[in-house]
Design a protein around this motif. Structure first.
Motif, PDB file in Angstrom:
ATOM      1  N   ARG A  55       0.820  -1.222   0.000  1.00  0.00           N
ATOM      2  CA  ARG A  55       0.000   0.000   0.000  1.00  0.00           C
ATOM      3  C   ARG A  55       0.849   1.265   0.000  1.00  0.00           C
ATOM      4  N   SER A  56       2.075   1.198   0.524  1.00  0.00           N
ATOM      5  CA  SER A  56       2.938   2.386   0.538  1.00  0.00           C
ATOM      6  C   SER A  56       3.637   2.612  -0.796  1.00  0.00           C
ATOM      7  N   ARG A  57       3.493   1.654  -1.724  1.00  0.00           N
ATOM      8  CA  ARG A  57       4.166   1.773  -3.029  1.00  0.00           C
ATOM      9  C   ARG A  57       3.175   1.908  -4.180  1.00  0.00           C
ATOM     10  N   LEU A  58       1.940   2.245  -3.885  1.00  0.00           N
ATOM     11  CA  LEU A  58       0.920   2.308  -4.932  1.00  0.00           C
ATOM     12  C   LEU A  58       1.248   3.356  -5.989  1.00  0.00           C
ATOM     13  N   ASP A  59       1.975   4.403  -5.606  1.00  0.00           N
ATOM     14  CA  ASP A  59       2.327   5.427  -6.581  1.00  0.00           C
ATOM     15  C   ASP A  59       3.467   4.984  -7.496  1.00  0.00           C
ATOM     16  N   GLN A  60       4.025   3.782  -7.245  1.00  0.00           N
ATOM     17  CA  GLN A  60       5.122   3.266  -8.067  1.00  0.00           C
ATOM     18  C   GLN A  60       4.707   2.016  -8.848  1.00  0.00           C
ATOM     19  N   ILE A  61       3.423   1.797  -8.931  1.00  0.00           N
ATOM     20  CA  ILE A  61       2.942   0.555  -9.536  1.00  0.00           C
ATOM     21  C   ILE A  61       3.350   0.448 -11.006  1.00  0.00           C
ATOM     22  N   ASP A  62       3.524   1.582 -11.659  1.00  0.00           N
ATOM     23  CA  ASP A  62       3.927   1.556 -13.067  1.00  0.00           C
ATOM     24  C   ASP A  62       5.374   1.112 -13.248  1.00  0.00           C
ATOM     25  N   LYS A  63       6.124   1.034 -12.171  1.00  0.00           N
ATOM     26  CA  LYS A  63       7.518   0.598 -12.233  1.00  0.00           C
ATOM     27  C   LYS A  63       7.663  -0.873 -11.848  1.00  0.00           C
ATOM     28  N   MET A  64       6.547  -1.517 -11.571  1.00  0.00           N
ATOM     29  CA  MET A  64       6.578  -2.922 -11.160  1.00  0.00           C
ATOM     30  C   MET A  64       6.319  -3.841 -12.344  1.00  0.00           C
ATOM     31  N   GLY A  65       6.720  -5.105 -12.199  1.00  0.00           N
ATOM     32  CA  GLY A  65       6.423  -6.095 -13.218  1.00  0.00           C
ATOM     33  C   GLY A  65       4.938  -6.386 -13.281  1.00  0.00           C
ATOM     34  N   LYS A  66       4.497  -7.014 -14.377  1.00  0.00           N
ATOM     35  CA  LYS A  66       3.063  -7.202 -14.582  1.00  0.00           C
ATOM     36  C   LYS A  66       2.445  -8.148 -13.563  1.00  0.00           C
TER      37      LYS A  66
END
Length: 477
Positions: free
Chosen positions: A330-341
Motif C-alpha cells: 500500500r505504501s508503493r501504490l504510486d510506483q505501480i507503473d515501475k513494477m512487473g506485470k
C-alpha cells in the motif's frame, strides 16, 4: 584442518548433516567449504541463474571466524560452518537484497531478518542470495533485475517459484541449505520441480520479521534442502518463540532431527488423496505419487486412498492473497507503473476486492479447517501430489492446461499447495520419483499443526523407500 573429501567438487556438494559433523570433528575446514561453494557457484550456476548475489567477502570472513572457533574448542551451533543461500526477499545485513524489483536494485539492508540472525547464531554462513520473482509474486522465477532461473534437470524448463533460485541451487549441488518463504506454495512447488525437499512450517513457528503484515499467518519462512534430515536440522535452528512476532508460538523444535529419525511409520494411518483441490492432475503424476504413498505400507503404515475436498479454497485463496498483497504494497501504490506485470496485476486485483468477497473467503476458510480437522481425526498423515503438472517451458509465466483441460484461473495449477496454506498445517514436498521424461515429481506430506516431526519423518522414509537423485544428472559431477 584438512579435508578427507576427495575433491573440492565433492566438498561443495555435501549435504548439511554430514558436513556439519565433519566440521565439528575437524575433518573439514569451514574455509575450505566456503571456497569450494563459491568456486562451484561461479563455475556452474551460469546455465541456471539460481544465485543473484554471491556474498564473497562476508562468507570468507565468517568462515575464518568459524574455523577459529573450531580450533579453540568453542561450543558450536548445529549449523556451524555450513553455507546457506538466502532468498532475495529476505533482508541480509550488508548484502544486497533487491526483492527482485527494480525499485530496490541497489538496496543493501543494515540489519538481518530474524530468520537470518537465527541461522547465523546456529553457525550457518550466508554465502549467496537466491533468485525470486518480484516480491515473491509468482510461481515461475524471473524478474527484471536478474532474469530467469532455469531448472537444473532441464534448463529449458521452469524451476518453479517463488523460492525457485534456492531449489535450483540445491538441485545443482551449489549449496547445502536454502532459506525461503511460502505463501501459496513457494517452498513446495520449486522443491517438487527441482527434486528437493521444502517445508512449509506451522505458522508462528518461524519468525517472519521484518514484515508489513505481522499478524498474517498465510506467509511463512521455512527451510529447503536435498534431504528431509537437512531440513530438520535447519528447522531446529530457525524455529522458536519471538517477542517481536504477535503470532509466535511458545514452541521450539529442539531435537527435531532425532525425533524425525525415530519416527516409526508402523501402524501410522496414511490417507492418500489424488486431487485435494479439485483442479485435476496429470495421470502420470498421480500414478507416481500414489505408488510412492503405498510403498509406505511396506514399512508397516496403513495406507488408504481417500478423499479430502478443499476445492472451496480455489475461490477463497485468490481473494485473501489479493488483500494481503494490497496491504503489503500500500505504501508503493504510486510506483505501480515501475513494477512487473505479475506484481502490479496482483495489487490491482486486491484493489478491486469488495468487503463481501473477503468475508466469504474467510467463511470458506473456516469450512476448510473443519474438513481438515475431520480428516486428521481419521488419519495421522495426508499424502497428495504437490504440483498437478510437470515443469513447463521457462518462457511461460504459467501452464495453461491441467490434464489436457484449460485452467479456469492462471493460478489454478498451484491450488494443491495453496489450499493447504489456507488450513495452516505443516506440509513438505518430497521427491516421489522421476516421471517418464526423467523429471522429478513432488509428493506433499501434511500432518496436524506442530507435527513437523511426523511430516519430516515420513518424508525421510519416502526418500529411503523411493530413492531419487538429489542432484540433477548434469550437475552430479
Amino acid at each position: 584442518m584438512t579435508t578427507s573429501v576427495s575433491s573440492a567438487e565433492d566438498l561443495a556438494r555435501l549435504d548439511a548433516v554430514p558436513l556439519a559433523e565433519a566440521i565439528r570433528s575437524r575433518k573439514i575446514s569451514p574455509c575450505e567449504v566456503v571456497e569450494a561453494v563459491i568456486d562451484r557457484i561461479e563455475r556452474r550456476d551460469g546455465p541456471i541463474n539460481s544465485v543473484c548475489t554471491i556474498a564473497r567477502e562476508q562468507a570468507r570472513q565468517a568462515a575464518l571466524a568459524a574455523e577459529a572457533a573450531v580450533m579453540r574448542g568453542d561450543p558450536l551451533g548445529p549449523l556451524h560452518g555450513v553455507p546457506v543461500g538466502i532468498k532475495d526477499v529476505t533482508p541480509t545485513a550488508g548484502i544486497r537484497t533487491t526483492f527482485g524489483s527494480k525499485l530496490y536494485e541497489t538496496n543493501i539492508p543494515a540489519a538481518d531478518a530474524e530468520v537470518v540472525r537465527r541461522l547465523k547464531a546456529a553457525g550457518a554462513i550466508v554465502v549467496a542470495k537466491t533468485n525470486t520473482p518480484e516480491f515473491a509474486a509468482g510461481a515461475n522465477t524471473f524478474n527484471e533485475v536478474f532474469g530467469v532461473t532455469r531448472n537444473p534437470w532441464d534448463t529449458r524448463l521452469s524451476a518453479g517459484g517463488s523460492t525457485g533460485g534456492g531449489a535450483a541451487a540445491l538441485a545443482a549441488g551449489l549449496i547445502p541449505l536454502a532459506e525461503g518463504t511460502d505463501f501459496g506454495g513457494s517452498l513446495r512447488v520449486p522443491a517438487s520441480f527441482c527434486g528437493v525437499v521444502g517445508l512449509r512450517p506451522t505458522p508462528g513457528l518461524t519468525p517472519l520479521r521484518p514484515s508489513a503484515l505481522p499478524w498474517d499467518a498465510l506467509r511463512v519462512a521455512g527451510p529447503m534442502a536435498r534431504t528431509a534430515e537437512d531440513v530438520a536440522l535447519m528447522m531446529s535452528a530457525i524455529a522458536g518463540p519471538s517477542d517481536a512476532s504477535p503470532i509466535s508460538l511458545p514452541v521450539t523444535m529442539d531435537g527435531l532431527l532425532e525425533q524425525m529419525r525415530n519416527l516409526s511409520v508402523k501402524g501410522l494411518r496414511v490417507g492418500y488423496v489424488d486431487d485435494v483441490s479439485g483442479v485435476g492432475i496429470e495421470s502420470g503424476i498421480a500414478s507416481l505419487c500414489r505408488r510412492a504413498a503405498h510403498v509406505l505400507a511396506d514399512a508397516g503404515a496403513v495406507v488408504e486412498d481417500t478423499v479430502l475436498d478443499l476445492a472451496e479454497g480455489c475461490e477463497a485463496f485468490p481473494v485473501l492473497r489479493g488483500a494481503a498483497v494490497l496491504l503489503t504494497h500500500r505504501s508503493r501504490l504510486d510506483q505501480i507503473d515501475k513494477m512487473g506485470k505479475n506484481l502490479a496485476g496482483n495489487i490491482k486485483y486486491g484493489q478491486s476486492l469488495t468487503l463481501a468477497q473477503v468475508v466469504e473467503a474467510e467463511a470458506a476458510r473456516a469450512r476448510l479447517w473443519e474438513r481438515t480437522c475431520a480428516f486428521f481425526s481419521r488419519f495421522d498423515v495426508l499424502l497428495t501430489p504437490c504440483a498437478p503438472v510437470p515443469p513447463f517451458p521457462v518462457e511461460q509465466n504459467h501452464p495453461t492446461h491441467i490434464g489436457g483441460k484449460p485452467m479456469r484461473s492462471y493460478i489454478d495449477w498451484i491450488a494443491p499447495t495453496y489450499v493447504l496454506t489456507l488450513v495452516g498445517v505443516p506440509t513438505a514436498s518430497v521427491p516421489a520419483g522421476l516421471d517418464g521424461h526423467g523429471l522429478p515429481v513432488g509428493l506433499q506430506v501434511a500432518a496436524p499443526r506442530l507435527h513437523e516431526a511426523t511430516v519430516l519423518g515420513v518424508a525421510r522414509m519416502i526418500q529411503q523407500l523411493v530413492p531419487t537423485p538429489t542432484i540433477a544428472p548434469g550437475f552430479a559431477a
